[in-house]
Design a protein around this motif. Structure first.
Motif, short mmCIF file in Angstrom:
data_model
loop_
_atom_site.label_atom_id
_atom_site.label_comp_id
_atom_site.label_asym_id
_atom_site.label_seq_id
_atom_site.Cartn_x
_atom_site.Cartn_y
_atom_site.Cartn_z
N THR A 172 56.25 35.21 105.70
CA THR A 172 56.68 36.08 104.60
C THR A 172 56.26 37.51 104.94
OG1 THR A 172 54.63 35.59 103.41
CG2 THR A 172 56.55 34.28 102.86
N ILE A 173 57.21 38.44 104.79
CA ILE A 173 56.99 39.83 105.17
C ILE A 173 57.39 40.71 104.00
CG2 ILE A 173 57.67 41.66 106.79
CD1 ILE A 173 58.55 39.29 108.69
N ALA A 174 56.51 41.59 103.57
CA ALA A 174 56.80 42.52 102.49
C ALA A 174 56.82 43.94 103.04
CB ALA A 174 55.77 42.40 101.37
N VAL A 175 57.89 44.67 102.75
CA VAL A 175 58.01 46.09 103.13
C VAL A 175 58.08 46.87 101.83
CG1 VAL A 175 59.25 47.79 104.50
CG2 VAL A 175 59.34 45.37 105.15
N MET A 190 50.45 38.57 98.47
CA MET A 190 50.55 37.17 98.88
C MET A 190 51.47 36.98 100.08
SD MET A 190 50.48 35.16 95.26
CE MET A 190 48.96 35.10 94.30
N SER A 191 51.93 38.06 100.70
CA SER A 191 52.78 37.95 101.88
C SER A 191 51.92 37.93 103.15
CB SER A 191 53.78 39.11 101.93
OG SER A 191 54.68 39.04 100.85
N ASP A 192 52.45 37.31 104.18
CA ASP A 192 51.70 37.21 105.44
C ASP A 192 51.57 38.56 106.13
OD1 ASP A 192 51.72 34.50 104.97
OD2 ASP A 192 53.28 34.04 106.44
N HIS A 193 52.62 39.36 106.05
CA HIS A 193 52.67 40.66 106.74
C HIS A 193 53.09 41.72 105.73
CE1 HIS A 193 52.67 38.55 110.69
NE2 HIS A 193 53.41 37.66 110.04
N VAL A 194 52.43 42.87 105.75
CA VAL A 194 52.71 43.93 104.77
C VAL A 194 52.88 45.26 105.48
CG1 VAL A 194 51.86 45.17 102.75
CG2 VAL A 194 51.40 42.73 102.98
N VAL A 195 53.99 45.93 105.17
CA VAL A 195 54.28 47.28 105.66
C VAL A 195 54.38 48.19 104.45
CG1 VAL A 195 55.86 48.72 107.01
CG2 VAL A 195 55.63 46.27 107.55
N SER A 234 41.42 49.50 101.54
CA SER A 234 41.50 48.13 101.00
C SER A 234 41.89 47.11 102.07
CB SER A 234 42.49 48.07 99.84
OG SER A 234 43.82 48.01 100.31
N GLY A 235 42.66 47.56 103.06
CA GLY A 235 43.12 46.63 104.09
C GLY A 235 44.34 45.83 103.71
N LEU A 236 44.93 46.12 102.54
CA LEU A 236 46.11 45.37 102.11
C LEU A 236 47.31 45.65 103.01
CD1 LEU A 236 47.51 43.49 100.10
CD2 LEU A 236 47.92 45.46 98.62
N ALA A 237 47.43 46.88 103.49
CA ALA A 237 48.56 47.25 104.36
C ALA A 237 48.22 46.91 105.81
CB ALA A 237 48.87 48.73 104.22
N ASP A 238 49.05 46.09 106.43
CA ASP A 238 48.87 45.78 107.85
C ASP A 238 49.50 46.84 108.74
OD1 ASP A 238 47.73 43.23 107.16
OD2 ASP A 238 49.77 42.52 106.77
N ARG A 252 61.26 44.82 111.78
CA ARG A 252 62.02 44.17 112.86
C ARG A 252 61.07 43.72 113.98
NH1 ARG A 252 67.18 44.33 113.73
NH2 ARG A 252 66.92 44.78 115.95
N ARG A 253 60.09 44.57 114.30
CA ARG A 253 59.15 44.19 115.36
C ARG A 253 58.28 43.01 114.93
NH1 ARG A 253 61.01 44.19 119.23
NH2 ARG A 253 58.98 43.89 120.27
N ILE A 254 57.93 42.95 113.66
CA ILE A 254 57.15 41.81 113.17
C ILE A 254 57.94 40.52 113.38
CG2 ILE A 254 56.19 40.71 111.11
CD1 ILE A 254 55.55 43.55 110.08
#
Length: 530
Positions: A172-175, A190-195, A234-238, A252-254
């Motif tokens: 799961t990826i959230a942008v 709750m997403s695996d990857h966050v932008v 916070s570290g929420l944004a990857d 796209r790279r994720i």
């Protein structure tokens, strides 16, 4: 099989003209969804340097690849805008088929109304069933507060779904492009990857006004929930994106680094197109659905090479069954011929479905049924237990099911042909389709008979004029509630499609379902009453 319903057929022009008129109605409804919040709010959004929801999707997807939009007409005919302030669909990112959701911030800031929730939950359901990575393009003010009573309790399922997708190993990826506040903050949470986009993303459980009221603390958007804070503190944004195109490039790279593998078998390479012109599908379905048509005319215009190996063609002829391929994927086809399902058709269907499960072959249901046959002879002949046998087979079959409503889809026939309640992986409607507990005239007639019998039982005279008015009103109501725009607005299908696009839509759906293992039931059916 020749083009019986094609341009050379006497009824083609009449039927095609009727279908064209219905397609215009569908196009107008689609235009409402694409318009979002209208010119004023679209221009305001652009003036802020932001992309529209579908523009974001276009930049996310691989160039020149299709996007199968789903539930486009959600909310049609309701008090909420058509489209429900959310775009969902299936596309390809870095060669990987994914499920995309995108808030439309031009509609009440992307806030979620009850139809938005149902549309989002349907998208999650599709991602989980078909093992499709989920990419969420987020810009929403959270729940539409006046509708909170219809959103708050069931809305928690959105967060449940994200955790279940992740637990199933589905990425799961959230942008985040803008607001992602209150409950909406849990989408990235709750997403695996966050932008997150610099100076634009605002992710917090409570904004500055709420924080002031709740705690007395003065704060600002950026220090409370900005992208820079979440990336550094916070570290929420990857991933910290400089602007929207950078955020979409990062997404796209994720996906490219997911090392994603499909679990279903690959299609046969280089499938042959149908021998007959799909354009002729416009003239297959009669305007009056009481007029039968041959569903083979549809099958030979959507399957590879028009090759269809029919099963039991002389037995139970009101249901056509057989084997074919669509875009290289094998399918078992069940298509209603004369509308009514008898005992023989029901038994034939149950056997055919079991065969498909033994061979791990997906099933395609093409609907044009008024239901199971009624009457003394048919009841005595066991129509209930035979219909139940077919429904049992459909309910417990484990291969993927796809359904297309071409014409009528009434009563228990809708269930036996894998209607929405039987959880087909995808269900689409043609503009010619109608679905209800029974046809409008039959339903009105039943109500009239019941009212007449009630009057007789009480010794009262029966008002014939009132009866005629009642029948007309009921027929009009049921007719309106049977139409595909009404049903699609309530998410009883995944979209109303142009008949000529059927092969393409089914090909995209078959590709999606093969993201998950394609395995049939092995003795997992219930008790068949013989």
């Amino acid at each position: 099989m020749g083009p019986v319903s094609g341009p050379g057929g006497p009824q083609f022009a009449v039927r095609a003209a009727a279908m064209a008129a219905r397609l215009e109605e569908v196009a107008a409804a689609h235009a409402e969804a694409l318009a979002g919040g209208g010119p004023k709010y679209r221009e305001r959004h652009r003036a802020r340097g932001k992309l529209l929801a579908r523009e974001r999707i276009e930049l996310l997807l691989d160039p020149d690849t299709p996007f199968l939009e789903l539930s486009t007409l959600a909310g049609w005919g309701s008090d909420h805008p058509t489209g429900a302030s959310l775009v969902t669909g299936i596309g390809v990112v870095e060669g990987t088929q994914v499920l995309v959701t995108a808030n439309d911030p031009t509609v009440r800031g992307g806030a979620s109304n009850p139809w938005t929730l149902r549309k989002a939950l349907r998208a999650d359901e599709i991602a989980l069933a078909n093992r499709l990575p989920l990419v969420s393009l987020v810009e929403s003010g959270g729940a539409d507060l006046p509708s909170q009573k219809d959103i708050f309790i069931p809305g928690g399922a959105l967060f449940r779904d994200l955790t279940r997708l992740s637990a199933a190993g589905i990425p799961t990826i959230a942008v985040v492009f803008g607001n992602s506040t209150a409950g909406g903050a849990y989408i990235p949470g709750m997403s695996d990857h966050v932008v997150m986009v610099k100076d634009r993303a605002k992710v917090f459980l409570g904004g500055p006004p709420l924080v002031k009221v709740a705690t007395g603390e003065d704060s600002d958007d950026e220090s409370l929930g900005g992208a820079d804070m979440h990336a550094r503190v916070s570290g929420l944004a990857d991933h910290y994106a400089l602007d929207e195109p950078d955020a979409l490039r990062t997404a796209r790279r994720i996906v490219a680094r997911l090392n994603w593998r499909r679990h279903g078998p690959d299609p046969r390479p280089d499938p042959a197109p149908p021998l007959f012109d799909p354009e002729e599908l416009l003239g297959v379905v009669p305007e009056d659905l009481r007029t039968p048509f041959d569903p083979r005319e549809v099958v030979v215009r959507i399957v590879d090479g028009s090759a269809f190996d029919e099963f039991k063609p002389l037995y139970g002829p009101s249901l056509v069954t057989g084997w074919a391929e669509i875009h290289g994927y094998p399918v078992g086809v069940l298509a209603n011929a004369q509308g009514v399902l008898f005992s023989a058709e029901s038994q034939k269907a149950a056997q055919f479905i079991q065969l498909a499960d033994q061979r791990d072959i997906p099933l395609l249901f093409l609907h044009n049924t008024t239901g199971y046959m009624v009457g003394r002879a048919y009841e005595q002949g066991g129509i209930i237990k035979h219909g139940a046998m077919m429904i049992n087979a459909v309910a417990n079959s484990r291969v993927p099911h796809l359904s297309v409503l071409m014409g009528a889809s009434y009563g228990a026939g809708h269930y036996g042909m894998c209607g929405r309640a039987f959880e087909p992986r995808f269900l689409f409607s043609w503009p010619s389709a109608k679905s209800a507990v029974m046809g409008p005239s039959q339903l009105a007639g039943v109500l009239s008979i019941v009212a007449r019998q009630s009057a007789v039982a009480r010794g009262l005279p029966y008002d014939e004029d009132a009866d005629a008015g009642l029948r007309a009103a009921v027929e009009q109501q049921i007719e309106a509630e049977s139409l595909p725009l009404f049903l699609s607005g309530r998410l009883y299908d995944d979209g109303v499609i142009d008949p000529r696009d059927t092969r393409t839509v089914l090909g995209l759906c078959l590709s999606a379902v093969h993201g998950a293992p394609v395995e049939g039931a092995r003795g997992g059916f219930g008790v068949f009453r013989m």
